[in-house]
Scaffold this motif. Structure first.
Motif, PDB file in Angstrom:
ATOM      1  N   ASN A  66       0.863  -1.178   0.000  1.00  0.00           N
ATOM      2  CA  ASN A  66       0.000   0.000   0.000  1.00  0.00           C
ATOM      3  C   ASN A  66       0.903   1.232   0.000  1.00  0.00           C
ATOM      4  O   ASN A  66       1.176   1.825   1.048  1.00  0.00           O
ATOM      5  CB  ASN A  66      -0.916  -0.034   1.225  1.00  0.00           C
ATOM      6  CG  ASN A  66      -1.998   1.024   1.169  1.00  0.00           C
ATOM      7  OD1 ASN A  66      -1.913   1.962   0.383  1.00  0.00           O
ATOM      8  ND2 ASN A  66      -3.007   0.884   2.009  1.00  0.00           N
ATOM      9  N   LEU A  67       1.389   1.589  -1.183  1.00  0.00           N
ATOM     10  CA  LEU A  67       2.374   2.658  -1.300  1.00  0.00           C
ATOM     11  C   LEU A  67       1.844   4.011  -0.859  1.00  0.00           C
ATOM     12  O   LEU A  67       2.617   4.873  -0.425  1.00  0.00           O
ATOM     13  CB  LEU A  67       2.890   2.751  -2.741  1.00  0.00           C
ATOM     14  CG  LEU A  67       3.737   1.564  -3.206  1.00  0.00           C
ATOM     15  CD1 LEU A  67       4.066   1.707  -4.683  1.00  0.00           C
ATOM     16  CD2 LEU A  67       5.014   1.444  -2.391  1.00  0.00           C
ATOM     17  N   ASP A  68       0.534   4.212  -0.938  1.00  0.00           N
ATOM     18  CA  ASP A  68      -0.036   5.474  -0.471  1.00  0.00           C
ATOM     19  C   ASP A  68       0.183   5.657   1.022  1.00  0.00           C
ATOM     20  O   ASP A  68       0.274   6.787   1.508  1.00  0.00           O
ATOM     21  CB  ASP A  68      -1.534   5.529  -0.765  1.00  0.00           C
ATOM     22  CG  ASP A  68      -1.829   5.690  -2.251  1.00  0.00           C
ATOM     23  OD1 ASP A  68      -0.950   6.209  -2.975  1.00  0.00           O
ATOM     24  OD2 ASP A  68      -2.922   5.299  -2.688  1.00  0.00           O
ATOM     25  N   LYS A  69       0.281   4.547   1.738  1.00  0.00           N
ATOM     26  CA  LYS A  69       0.472   4.598   3.198  1.00  0.00           C
ATOM     27  C   LYS A  69       1.955   4.565   3.596  1.00  0.00           C
ATOM     28  O   LYS A  69       2.395   5.347   4.424  1.00  0.00           O
ATOM     29  CB  LYS A  69      -0.244   3.426   3.880  1.00  0.00           C
ATOM     30  CG  LYS A  69      -1.746   3.412   3.673  1.00  0.00           C
ATOM     31  CD  LYS A  69      -2.439   4.423   4.551  1.00  0.00           C
ATOM     32  CE  LYS A  69      -3.948   4.289   4.449  1.00  0.00           C
ATOM     33  NZ  LYS A  69      -4.656   5.324   5.187  1.00  0.00           N
ATOM     34  N   CYS A  92      10.459   0.690   2.268  1.00  0.00           N
ATOM     35  CA  CYS A  92      11.451  -0.386   2.190  1.00  0.00           C
ATOM     36  C   CYS A  92      12.643   0.012   1.325  1.00  0.00           C
ATOM     37  O   CYS A  92      13.699  -0.618   1.392  1.00  0.00           O
ATOM     38  CB  CYS A  92      10.819  -1.689   1.690  1.00  0.00           C
ATOM     39  SG  CYS A  92      10.082  -1.587   0.047  1.00  0.00           S
ATOM     40  N   CYS A  93      12.506   1.067   0.513  1.00  0.00           N
ATOM     41  CA  CYS A  93      13.623   1.548  -0.308  1.00  0.00           C
ATOM     42  C   CYS A  93      14.582   2.430   0.481  1.00  0.00           C
ATOM     43  O   CYS A  93      15.657   2.787  -0.012  1.00  0.00           O
ATOM     44  CB  CYS A  93      13.103   2.347  -1.506  1.00  0.00           C
ATOM     45  SG  CYS A  93      12.164   1.376  -2.685  1.00  0.00           S
ATOM     46  N   SER A 147       7.853  -3.816  10.600  1.00  0.00           N
ATOM     47  CA  SER A 147       6.793  -2.908  11.066  1.00  0.00           C
ATOM     48  C   SER A 147       6.379  -1.905   9.993  1.00  0.00           C
ATOM     49  O   SER A 147       5.214  -1.488   9.940  1.00  0.00           O
ATOM     50  CB  SER A 147       7.246  -2.174  12.333  1.00  0.00           C
ATOM     51  OG  SER A 147       8.437  -1.437  12.075  1.00  0.00           O
ATOM     52  N   ILE A 148       7.300  -1.512   9.128  1.00  0.00           N
ATOM     53  CA  ILE A 148       6.947  -0.526   8.092  1.00  0.00           C
ATOM     54  C   ILE A 148       5.926  -1.094   7.099  1.00  0.00           C
ATOM     55  O   ILE A 148       5.304  -0.334   6.361  1.00  0.00           O
ATOM     56  CB  ILE A 148       8.191  -0.011   7.329  1.00  0.00           C
ATOM     57  CG1 ILE A 148       8.883  -1.144   6.562  1.00  0.00           C
ATOM     58  CG2 ILE A 148       9.152   0.700   8.262  1.00  0.00           C
ATOM     59  CD1 ILE A 148       9.938  -0.660   5.588  1.00  0.00           C
ATOM     60  N   CYS A 149       5.763  -2.418   7.107  1.00  0.00           N
ATOM     61  CA  CYS A 149       4.821  -3.048   6.176  1.00  0.00           C
ATOM     62  C   CYS A 149       3.448  -3.300   6.803  1.00  0.00           C
ATOM     63  O   CYS A 149       2.622  -3.990   6.192  1.00  0.00           O
ATOM     64  CB  CYS A 149       5.402  -4.362   5.650  1.00  0.00           C
ATOM     65  SG  CYS A 149       6.792  -4.119   4.513  1.00  0.00           S
ATOM     66  N   ASP A 194      -2.504  -4.792   6.621  1.00  0.00           N
ATOM     67  CA  ASP A 194      -3.901  -4.357   6.765  1.00  0.00           C
ATOM     68  C   ASP A 194      -4.627  -4.408   5.418  1.00  0.00           C
ATOM     69  O   ASP A 194      -5.771  -4.857   5.330  1.00  0.00           O
ATOM     70  CB  ASP A 194      -3.965  -2.932   7.322  1.00  0.00           C
ATOM     71  CG  ASP A 194      -3.458  -2.847   8.760  1.00  0.00           C
ATOM     72  OD1 ASP A 194      -3.434  -3.887   9.444  1.00  0.00           O
ATOM     73  OD2 ASP A 194      -3.084  -1.728   9.176  1.00  0.00           O
ATOM     74  N   PHE A 195      -3.948  -3.953   4.367  1.00  0.00           N
ATOM     75  CA  PHE A 195      -4.544  -3.928   3.033  1.00  0.00           C
ATOM     76  C   PHE A 195      -4.781  -5.355   2.526  1.00  0.00           C
ATOM     77  O   PHE A 195      -5.809  -5.659   1.910  1.00  0.00           O
ATOM     78  CB  PHE A 195      -3.632  -3.147   2.082  1.00  0.00           C
ATOM     79  CG  PHE A 195      -4.310  -2.623   0.849  1.00  0.00           C
ATOM     80  CD1 PHE A 195      -5.656  -2.275   0.829  1.00  0.00           C
ATOM     81  CD2 PHE A 195      -3.581  -2.459  -0.322  1.00  0.00           C
ATOM     82  CE1 PHE A 195      -6.266  -1.781  -0.319  1.00  0.00           C
ATOM     83  CE2 PHE A 195      -4.184  -1.968  -1.482  1.00  0.00           C
ATOM     84  CZ  PHE A 195      -5.525  -1.630  -1.471  1.00  0.00           C
TER      85      PHE A 195
END
Length: 196
Positions: free
Chosen positions: A21-24, A29-30, A144-146, A151-152
């Protein structure tokens, strides 16, 4: 776990729900982590070869990092990784108009400039592959960043192995992926029968 050919696949890859969910997350991760993206040895040569076509897509700081470190480098374990900028984002990372980090290599691929999409470790994430002499271990990496992706994934009902169909086929082939889905289907059927 599921065993197919020379691979050992953790149950999490079947059970965990995940859709980026790149919007979130904004492509965190980059930029997060201790080093660049892991590279297979053959990818080191590929990055050298395609760099002239990729360079125009990169940021000035990314180009500078690659000029100083090379198109790939080694981490403290001696493994090949992508170079990073000032201990932070991948040198190949670029920002789109919404300040989301994306891959400059993939941008060149999508424009038809190259036939290599991006490092397979990036394409397969959140699966991490550990290569041993006799087999590959495929594990789900919790980070955690994911959490927005988890959720998505729950919202859409998409397990990791379905979300990552394309990179799994890229890494191991269509026949392997078909065998994986068959094995998972049989396991789901067996569990349903147990509940009856």
């Amino acid at each position: 776990m599921i065993l197919i050919d020379h691979t050992c696949i953790s149950d999490d890859i079947e059970d965990q729900l995940f859709v980026c969910n790149l919007d979130k997350c904004k492509g965190a991760c980059c930029v997060e982590g201790d080093s660049g993206a892991p590279l297979d040895e053959e990818e080191v040569a590929i990055l050298d070869e395609i760099y002239p076509m990729v360079e125009p897509y990169l940021t000035d700081s990314g180009k500078k990092a690659i000029a100083e470190q090379g198109t790939s480098t080694k981490d403290w374990d001696g493994d090949f990784v992508t170079p990073i900028i000032d201990g932070k984002e991948c040198a190949y990372a670029i920002y789109d108009e919404n300040k989301i980090l994306k891959c400059g290599i993939e941008a060149a691929y999508l424009d038809g400039k190259i036939s290599y999409k991006k490092p397979i470790s990036c394409h397969l994430y959140p699966i991490r592959v550990t290569k041993y002499d006799e087999f590959h271990a495929l594990n789900y990496d919790r980070w955690s960043i994911c959490s927005p992706a988890c959720d998505f994934g729950k919202q859409l009902g998409v397990p990791v192995y379905k979300f990552l169909k394309e990179p799994l086929i890229r890494a191991y082939g269509t026949q392997w992926y078909d065998q994986l889905t068959h094995e998972i289907g049989e396991r789901e059927e067996a569990r349903a029968n147990e509940k009856r």
